[in-house]
Design a protein around this motif. Structure first.
Motif, PDB file in Angstrom:
ATOM      1  N   GLN A 124       0.811  -1.211   0.000  1.00  0.00           N
ATOM      2  CA  GLN A 124       0.000   0.000   0.000  1.00  0.00           C
ATOM      3  C   GLN A 124       0.851   1.269   0.000  1.00  0.00           C
ATOM      4  N   GLN A 125       2.138   1.124   0.270  1.00  0.00           N
ATOM      5  CA  GLN A 125       3.012   2.291   0.397  1.00  0.00           C
ATOM      6  C   GLN A 125       4.004   2.416  -0.758  1.00  0.00           C
ATOM      7  N   LEU A 126       3.871   1.548  -1.748  1.00  0.00           N
ATOM      8  CA  LEU A 126       4.689   1.651  -2.948  1.00  0.00           C
ATOM      9  C   LEU A 126       4.264   2.863  -3.772  1.00  0.00           C
ATOM     10  N   PRO A 127       5.147   3.391  -4.628  1.00  0.00           N
ATOM     11  CA  PRO A 127       6.494   2.898  -4.912  1.00  0.00           C
ATOM     12  C   PRO A 127       7.535   3.529  -3.990  1.00  0.00           C
ATOM     13  N   LEU A 128       8.765   3.068  -4.120  1.00  0.00           N
ATOM     14  CA  LEU A 128       9.884   3.801  -3.538  1.00  0.00           C
ATOM     15  C   LEU A 128      10.009   5.126  -4.284  1.00  0.00           C
ATOM     16  N   VAL A 129      10.255   6.192  -3.556  1.00  0.00           N
ATOM     17  CA  VAL A 129      10.406   7.491  -4.214  1.00  0.00           C
ATOM     18  C   VAL A 129      11.814   8.053  -4.066  1.00  0.00           C
ATOM     19  N   GLU A 130      12.637   7.377  -3.250  1.00  0.00           N
ATOM     20  CA  GLU A 130      13.999   7.889  -3.067  1.00  0.00           C
ATOM     21  C   GLU A 130      14.890   6.819  -2.455  1.00  0.00           C
ATOM     22  N   TYR A 131      16.139   6.798  -2.890  1.00  0.00           N
ATOM     23  CA  TYR A 131      17.172   6.104  -2.122  1.00  0.00           C
ATOM     24  C   TYR A 131      18.443   6.941  -2.163  1.00  0.00           C
ATOM     25  N   THR A 142      22.089  10.257  -4.772  1.00  0.00           N
ATOM     26  CA  THR A 142      20.685  10.389  -4.404  1.00  0.00           C
ATOM     27  C   THR A 142      19.824  10.226  -5.641  1.00  0.00           C
ATOM     28  N   VAL A 143      18.899   9.297  -5.581  1.00  0.00           N
ATOM     29  CA  VAL A 143      17.925   9.104  -6.652  1.00  0.00           C
ATOM     30  C   VAL A 143      16.562   9.436  -6.064  1.00  0.00           C
ATOM     31  N   SER A 144      15.938  10.530  -6.521  1.00  0.00           N
ATOM     32  CA  SER A 144      14.647  10.955  -5.984  1.00  0.00           C
ATOM     33  C   SER A 144      13.799  11.529  -7.107  1.00  0.00           C
ATOM     34  N   GLY A 145      12.536  11.783  -6.794  1.00  0.00           N
ATOM     35  CA  GLY A 145      11.630  12.297  -7.810  1.00  0.00           C
ATOM     36  C   GLY A 145      11.268  11.258  -8.845  1.00  0.00           C
ATOM     37  N   VAL A 146      11.457   9.992  -8.499  1.00  0.00           N
ATOM     38  CA  VAL A 146      11.151   8.892  -9.412  1.00  0.00           C
ATOM     39  C   VAL A 146      10.273   7.884  -8.681  1.00  0.00           C
ATOM     40  N   GLN A 147       9.709   6.967  -9.432  1.00  0.00           N
ATOM     41  CA  GLN A 147       8.909   5.895  -8.852  1.00  0.00           C
ATOM     42  C   GLN A 147       9.614   4.576  -9.135  1.00  0.00           C
ATOM     43  N   ASP A 199       9.641   5.516   1.107  1.00  0.00           N
ATOM     44  CA  ASP A 199       8.497   5.044   0.330  1.00  0.00           C
ATOM     45  C   ASP A 199       7.541   6.188  -0.016  1.00  0.00           C
ATOM     46  N   ASN A 200       6.445   5.848  -0.679  1.00  0.00           N
ATOM     47  CA  ASN A 200       5.513   6.853  -1.195  1.00  0.00           C
ATOM     48  C   ASN A 200       4.719   7.564  -0.105  1.00  0.00           C
ATOM     49  N   TRP A 201       4.700   7.017   1.107  1.00  0.00           N
ATOM     50  CA  TRP A 201       4.017   7.665   2.226  1.00  0.00           C
ATOM     51  C   TRP A 201       4.966   8.540   3.039  1.00  0.00           C
ATOM     52  N   GLY A 202       6.216   8.636   2.609  1.00  0.00           N
ATOM     53  CA  GLY A 202       7.174   9.471   3.320  1.00  0.00           C
ATOM     54  C   GLY A 202       7.899   8.767   4.445  1.00  0.00           C
ATOM     55  N   TRP A 203       7.743   7.437   4.538  1.00  0.00           N
ATOM     56  CA  TRP A 203       8.439   6.670   5.571  1.00  0.00           C
ATOM     57  C   TRP A 203       9.792   6.192   5.055  1.00  0.00           C
TER      58      TRP A 203
END
Length: 230
Positions: A124-131, A142-147, A199-203
């Protein structure tokens, strides 16, 4: 034209119907169940508006909600209806260099290493939005702003490459933001890369109840990268 009222939703004699629900606390006959159902579908709202029949405009209302700020207890399963008010922090595992978790990775003078890790995110919290990868030498990727889909399968991890050079590490040793250790006797410098995810919920991995989005915990490789002068 028939006025739009709950009478328009008369239940057929052969059917079983649930009561008509008004949307939230901002209508004359509020039904909190409606908002509760919306929260079970949408983790976060970005505004609530009500149609004003006098001005023929939408007007803003209070009642926005954000993604859950509480970690789910172990008694609540991921697919349970009760989990709409809680979340699961993503996890990082199998952080390694050159596809091994036991022996140190050796680099002679200068060369590339392969940094890999697995990630697991609640469906329910997908996708990853950053690593974010901290290479230990002061450099960050840093990889961000992506799904990005998570990669929980050990056979198919996230994979990145990094060039390490002995003389560069020796020059950077001891500077803030690095974890470089150099031995003048053996002419070796060691470093450990690490990673965190969001993740997509900011966790982020390592976040706890009340600390969603703190993102302060990096998972470090179990083995070192050892770069020699010769």
């Amino acid at each position: 034209t028939v006025p739009f009222t709950t009478d328009n939703f008369a239940c057929p004699a052969t059917a079983t119907c649930t009561p008509f629900m008004t949307m939230g606390p901002f209508l004359p006959t509020p039904d909190p169940t409606a908002l509760k159902l919306l929260k079970s579908i949408f983790a976060q709202s970005y505004g609530i508006w009500r149609w004003n029949t006098t001005t023929s405009h939408y007007v803003p209302e209070v009642g926005d909600w954000t993604a859950p700020e509480t970690i789910c207890p172990s008694t609540i399963a991921p697919d349970s209806n009760a989990r709409m008010d809680c979340a699961y922090a993503p996890t990082v595992s199998n952080v390694s260099v050159n596809a091994t978790s036991t022996s140190d990775a050796k680099v002679y003078k200068s060369g590339f290493i392969n940094f890999t890790f697995n990630s697991s995110v609640d469906s329910q919290q997908l996708p990853l939005v950053e690593y974010v990868v901290d290479w230990g030498d002061g450099g960050m990727t840093t990889v961000s702003g992506v799904q990005i889909m998570d990669q929980p399968n050990k056979e198919h991890p996230h994979s990145l490459y990094r060039l390490y050079d002995y003389w560069n590490l020796k020059a950077l040793a001891g500077t803030p933001g690095t974890n470089i250790s150099c031995d003048p006797t053996t002419l070796e410098c060691t470093v450990k890369p690490s990673v965190r995810i969001k993740d997509n919920w900011g966790w982020c991995n390592g976040d706890t109840t009340g600390n969603r989005g703190v993102c302060s915990q990096f998972e470090t490789s179990t083995q070192k990268v050892v770069v020699t002068a010769n």
